[in-house]
Design a protein around this motif. Structure first.
Motif, PDB file in Angstrom:
ATOM      1  N   LEU A  83     -12.749  -9.632  16.517  1.00 23.77           N
ATOM      2  CA  LEU A  83     -14.063  -9.987  17.054  1.00 23.77           C
ATOM      3  C   LEU A  83     -13.988 -11.380  17.649  1.00 23.77           C
ATOM      4  CD1 LEU A  83     -17.169  -9.496  17.285  1.00 23.77           C
ATOM      5  CD2 LEU A  83     -17.357 -10.460  14.985  1.00 23.77           C
ATOM      6  N   LEU A  84     -14.382 -11.496  18.929  1.00 20.56           N
ATOM      7  CA  LEU A  84     -14.542 -12.789  19.588  1.00 20.56           C
ATOM      8  C   LEU A  84     -16.036 -13.030  19.664  1.00 20.56           C
ATOM      9  CD1 LEU A  84     -11.856 -12.271  22.269  1.00 20.56           C
ATOM     10  CD2 LEU A  84     -12.034 -14.343  20.925  1.00 20.56           C
ATOM     11  N   LEU A  85     -16.488 -14.094  19.019  1.00 22.69           N
ATOM     12  CA  LEU A  85     -17.917 -14.309  18.803  1.00 22.69           C
ATOM     13  C   LEU A  85     -18.344 -15.677  19.322  1.00 22.69           C
ATOM     14  CD1 LEU A  85     -20.509 -13.271  17.365  1.00 22.69           C
ATOM     15  CD2 LEU A  85     -19.561 -14.204  15.247  1.00 22.69           C
ATOM     16  N   ASP A  86     -19.259 -15.679  20.269  1.00 18.36           N
ATOM     17  CA  ASP A  86     -19.812 -16.922  20.810  1.00 18.36           C
ATOM     18  C   ASP A  86     -20.671 -17.576  19.733  1.00 18.36           C
ATOM     19  OD1 ASP A  86     -20.830 -18.976  22.363  1.00 18.36           O
ATOM     20  OD2 ASP A  86     -21.667 -17.670  23.900  1.00 18.36           O
ATOM     21  N   VAL A  87     -20.550 -18.876  19.572  1.00 17.48           N
ATOM     22  CA  VAL A  87     -21.343 -19.583  18.573  1.00 17.48           C
ATOM     23  C   VAL A  87     -22.803 -19.689  19.004  1.00 17.48           C
ATOM     24  CG1 VAL A  87     -20.952 -21.954  19.371  1.00 17.48           C
ATOM     25  CG2 VAL A  87     -21.226 -21.505  16.936  1.00 17.48           C
ATOM     26  N   ASN A  88     -23.051 -19.766  20.306  1.00 21.20           N
ATOM     27  CA  ASN A  88     -24.410 -19.941  20.835  1.00 21.20           C
ATOM     28  C   ASN A  88     -24.937 -18.628  21.404  1.00 21.20           C
ATOM     29  OD1 ASN A  88     -24.477 -22.776  20.372  1.00 21.20           O
ATOM     30  ND2 ASN A  88     -23.145 -23.031  22.148  1.00 21.20           N
ATOM     31  N   LEU A 108     -14.039  -7.899   5.514  1.00 16.43           N
ATOM     32  CA  LEU A 108     -13.485  -9.147   4.970  1.00 16.43           C
ATOM     33  C   LEU A 108     -12.212  -9.598   5.680  1.00 16.43           C
ATOM     34  CD1 LEU A 108     -14.044  -8.839   1.122  1.00 16.43           C
ATOM     35  CD2 LEU A 108     -15.158 -10.397   2.730  1.00 16.43           C
ATOM     36  N   THR A 109     -11.390  -8.652   6.108  1.00 17.41           N
ATOM     37  CA  THR A 109     -10.112  -9.029   6.731  1.00 17.41           C
ATOM     38  C   THR A 109     -10.138  -8.990   8.255  1.00 17.41           C
ATOM     39  OG1 THR A 109      -9.302  -6.755   6.573  1.00 17.41           O
ATOM     40  CG2 THR A 109      -8.802  -8.234   4.725  1.00 17.41           C
ATOM     41  N   LEU A 110     -11.296  -8.670   8.840  1.00 21.50           N
ATOM     42  CA  LEU A 110     -11.402  -8.640  10.299  1.00 21.50           C
ATOM     43  C   LEU A 110     -11.186 -10.038  10.860  1.00 21.50           C
ATOM     44  CD1 LEU A 110     -12.267  -7.084  12.940  1.00 21.50           C
ATOM     45  CD2 LEU A 110     -14.570  -7.987  12.475  1.00 21.50           C
ATOM     46  N   PRO A 111     -10.227 -10.208  11.767  1.00 24.21           N
ATOM     47  CA  PRO A 111     -10.087 -11.519  12.410  1.00 24.21           C
ATOM     48  C   PRO A 111     -11.308 -11.801  13.284  1.00 24.21           C
ATOM     49  CG  PRO A 111      -8.086 -10.210  12.695  1.00 24.21           C
ATOM     50  CD  PRO A 111      -9.148  -9.296  12.160  1.00 24.21           C
ATOM     51  N   ILE A 112     -11.935 -12.941  13.028  1.00 28.96           N
ATOM     52  CA  ILE A 112     -13.088 -13.370  13.816  1.00 28.96           C
ATOM     53  C   ILE A 112     -12.742 -14.711  14.451  1.00 28.96           C
ATOM     54  CG2 ILE A 112     -15.518 -14.045  13.802  1.00 28.96           C
ATOM     55  CD1 ILE A 112     -15.893 -12.263  11.334  1.00 28.96           C
ATOM     56  N   ILE A 113     -12.747 -14.728  15.773  1.00 30.45           N
ATOM     57  CA  ILE A 113     -12.487 -15.963  16.513  1.00 30.45           C
ATOM     58  C   ILE A 113     -13.802 -16.406  17.127  1.00 30.45           C
ATOM     59  CG2 ILE A 113     -11.227 -17.048  18.406  1.00 30.45           C
ATOM     60  CD1 ILE A 113      -8.996 -15.000  17.957  1.00 30.45           C
ATOM     61  N   ILE A 114     -14.242 -17.589  16.726  1.00 29.05           N
ATOM     62  CA  ILE A 114     -15.480 -18.162  17.241  1.00 29.05           C
ATOM     63  C   ILE A 114     -15.177 -18.905  18.539  1.00 29.05           C
ATOM     64  CG2 ILE A 114     -17.318 -19.855  16.823  1.00 29.05           C
ATOM     65  CD1 ILE A 114     -17.659 -17.535  14.965  1.00 29.05           C
ATOM     66  N   MET A 115     -15.991 -18.651  19.562  1.00 33.23           N
ATOM     67  CA  MET A 115     -15.866 -19.355  20.837  1.00 33.23           C
ATOM     68  C   MET A 115     -16.927 -20.445  20.867  1.00 33.23           C
ATOM     69  SD  MET A 115     -15.303 -16.068  23.339  1.00 33.23           S
ATOM     70  CE  MET A 115     -16.812 -15.257  22.786  1.00 33.23           C
ATOM     71  N   THR A 116     -16.494 -21.669  21.113  1.00 34.62           N
ATOM     72  CA  THR A 116     -17.406 -22.802  21.073  1.00 34.62           C
ATOM     73  C   THR A 116     -17.072 -23.803  22.169  1.00 34.62           C
ATOM     74  OG1 THR A 116     -18.276 -24.575  19.665  1.00 34.62           O
ATOM     75  CG2 THR A 116     -15.964 -24.009  19.360  1.00 34.62           C
ATOM     76  N   ASP A 117     -18.053 -24.609  22.546  1.00 31.33           N
ATOM     77  CA  ASP A 117     -17.794 -25.668  23.519  1.00 31.33           C
ATOM     78  C   ASP A 117     -17.716 -27.035  22.845  1.00 31.33           C
ATOM     79  OD1 ASP A 117     -20.448 -25.907  22.887  1.00 31.33           O
ATOM     80  OD2 ASP A 117     -21.188 -25.570  24.910  1.00 31.33           O
ATOM     81  N   SER A 118     -17.745 -27.039  21.509  1.00 30.75           N
ATOM     82  CA  SER A 118     -17.667 -28.295  20.754  1.00 30.75           C
ATOM     83  C   SER A 118     -16.425 -28.300  19.879  1.00 30.75           C
ATOM     84  CB  SER A 118     -18.912 -28.442  19.881  1.00 30.75           C
ATOM     85  OG  SER A 118     -18.764 -29.560  19.035  1.00 30.75           O
ATOM     86  N   CYS A 119     -15.690 -29.380  19.933  1.00 32.63           N
ATOM     87  CA  CYS A 119     -14.494 -29.477  19.088  1.00 32.63           C
ATOM     88  C   CYS A 119     -14.613 -30.599  18.060  1.00 32.63           C
ATOM     89  CB  CYS A 119     -13.242 -29.644  19.935  1.00 32.63           C
ATOM     90  SG  CYS A 119     -13.193 -31.171  20.883  1.00 32.63           S
ATOM     91  N   SER A 120     -15.841 -30.980  17.744  1.00 31.93           N
ATOM     92  CA  SER A 120     -16.035 -32.044  16.754  1.00 31.93           C
ATOM     93  C   SER A 120     -15.567 -31.564  15.381  1.00 31.93           C
ATOM     94  CB  SER A 120     -17.505 -32.454  16.686  1.00 31.93           C
ATOM     95  OG  SER A 120     -18.274 -31.424  16.078  1.00 31.93           O
ATOM     96  N   CYS A 130     -18.165 -20.707   7.625  1.00 30.91           N
ATOM     97  CA  CYS A 130     -18.913 -19.448   7.784  1.00 30.91           C
ATOM     98  C   CYS A 130     -18.015 -18.229   7.628  1.00 30.91           C
ATOM     99  CB  CYS A 130     -19.646 -19.416   9.126  1.00 30.91           C
ATOM    100  SG  CYS A 130     -18.613 -19.028  10.541  1.00 30.91           S
ATOM    101  N   GLY A 131     -16.701 -18.447   7.544  1.00 29.78           N
ATOM    102  CA  GLY A 131     -15.787 -17.329   7.322  1.00 29.78           C
ATOM    103  C   GLY A 131     -14.963 -16.937   8.526  1.00 29.78           C
ATOM    104  N   ALA A 132     -15.038 -17.715   9.603  1.00 28.31           N
ATOM    105  CA  ALA A 132     -14.244 -17.393  10.791  1.00 28.31           C
ATOM    106  C   ALA A 132     -12.758 -17.583  10.512  1.00 28.31           C
ATOM    107  CB  ALA A 132     -14.669 -18.271  11.963  1.00 28.31           C
ATOM    108  N   THR A 133     -11.965 -16.794  11.185  1.00 27.39           N
ATOM    109  CA  THR A 133     -10.507 -16.872  11.055  1.00 27.39           C
ATOM    110  C   THR A 133      -9.950 -18.002  11.900  1.00 27.39           C
ATOM    111  OG1 THR A 133     -10.557 -14.461  10.896  1.00 27.39           O
ATOM    112  CG2 THR A 133      -8.409 -15.479  11.185  1.00 27.39           C
ATOM    113  N   ASP A 134     -10.581 -18.214  13.059  1.00 34.18           N
ATOM    114  CA  ASP A 134     -10.070 -19.180  14.020  1.00 34.18           C
ATOM    115  C   ASP A 134     -11.196 -19.521  14.991  1.00 34.18           C
ATOM    116  OD1 ASP A 134      -8.256 -20.778  15.389  1.00 34.18           O
ATOM    117  OD2 ASP A 134      -6.884 -19.154  15.898  1.00 34.18           O
TER     118      ASP A 134
END
Length: 162
Positions: A83-88, A108-120, A130-134
């Motif tokens: 799952l590629l998931l936008d944060v906004n 529970l084992t599904l890889p979730i990659i959060i897409m974000t424009d902030s790298c703070s 929140c449980g994201a994989t990456d």
């Protein structure tokens, strides 16, 4: 003679059509697994670009949605490998969706990659809490996305990916 008859009838010796037998040979030759990606992206244009990127770089099927609320019903129907998931997202945060997904033992084992424009540091901490994989920064860099996908899909090959 039996082979000539099979070709004439356009059937393989085991009853399949020649086209089916040829497809089997192609499938065996292309033994890379077929992955299902679910992309949840608020911006339709970016979602389409991301889908094209995924299809070009992986043997995959991609489903893109821009509605965070419908992700739960679609996941049960589509059964994504990643799952590629936008944060906004409109109406609900991608981080909240991630938390809810992680409450279901099935995911529970599904890889979730959060897409974000902030790298703070704070953003990265929230993403992992929140449980994201990456995570990956937007706009997405093709080479980085490819490496991250290969990393997480490689881990799936040792699990239950089908």
């Amino acid at each position: 003679e039996q082979l000539d008859r099979a070709i004439f009838n356009e059937q393989a010796l085991d009853g399949r059509t020649i086209a089916e037998a040829e497809q089997t040979l192609l499938d065996v030759g292309n033994s890379a697994p077929m992955y299902r990606f679910l992309v949840v992206e608020n911006n339709s244009a970016q979602g389409i670009d991301l889908s094209s990127l995924l299809i070009n770089n992986q043997r995959s099927h991609v489903r893109t949605i821009n509605d965070g609320i419908s992700v739960f019903s679609i996941m049960d129907e589509y059964l994504p490998h990643l799952l590629l998931l936008d944060v906004n997202l409109t109406g609900i945060s991608g981080l909240d969706i991630c938390r809810m997904i992680r409450c279901n033992p099935k995911w529970l084992t599904l890889p979730i990659i959060i897409m974000t424009d902030s790298c703070s540091a704070e953003s990265r901490t929230q993403i992992f809490e929140c449980g994201a994989t990456d995570f990956i920064l937007k706009p997405t860099v093709e080479a980085e996305l490819r490496v991250r996908l290969n990393t997480h899909l490689g881990q799936l090959n040792y699990g239950t990916a089908t």
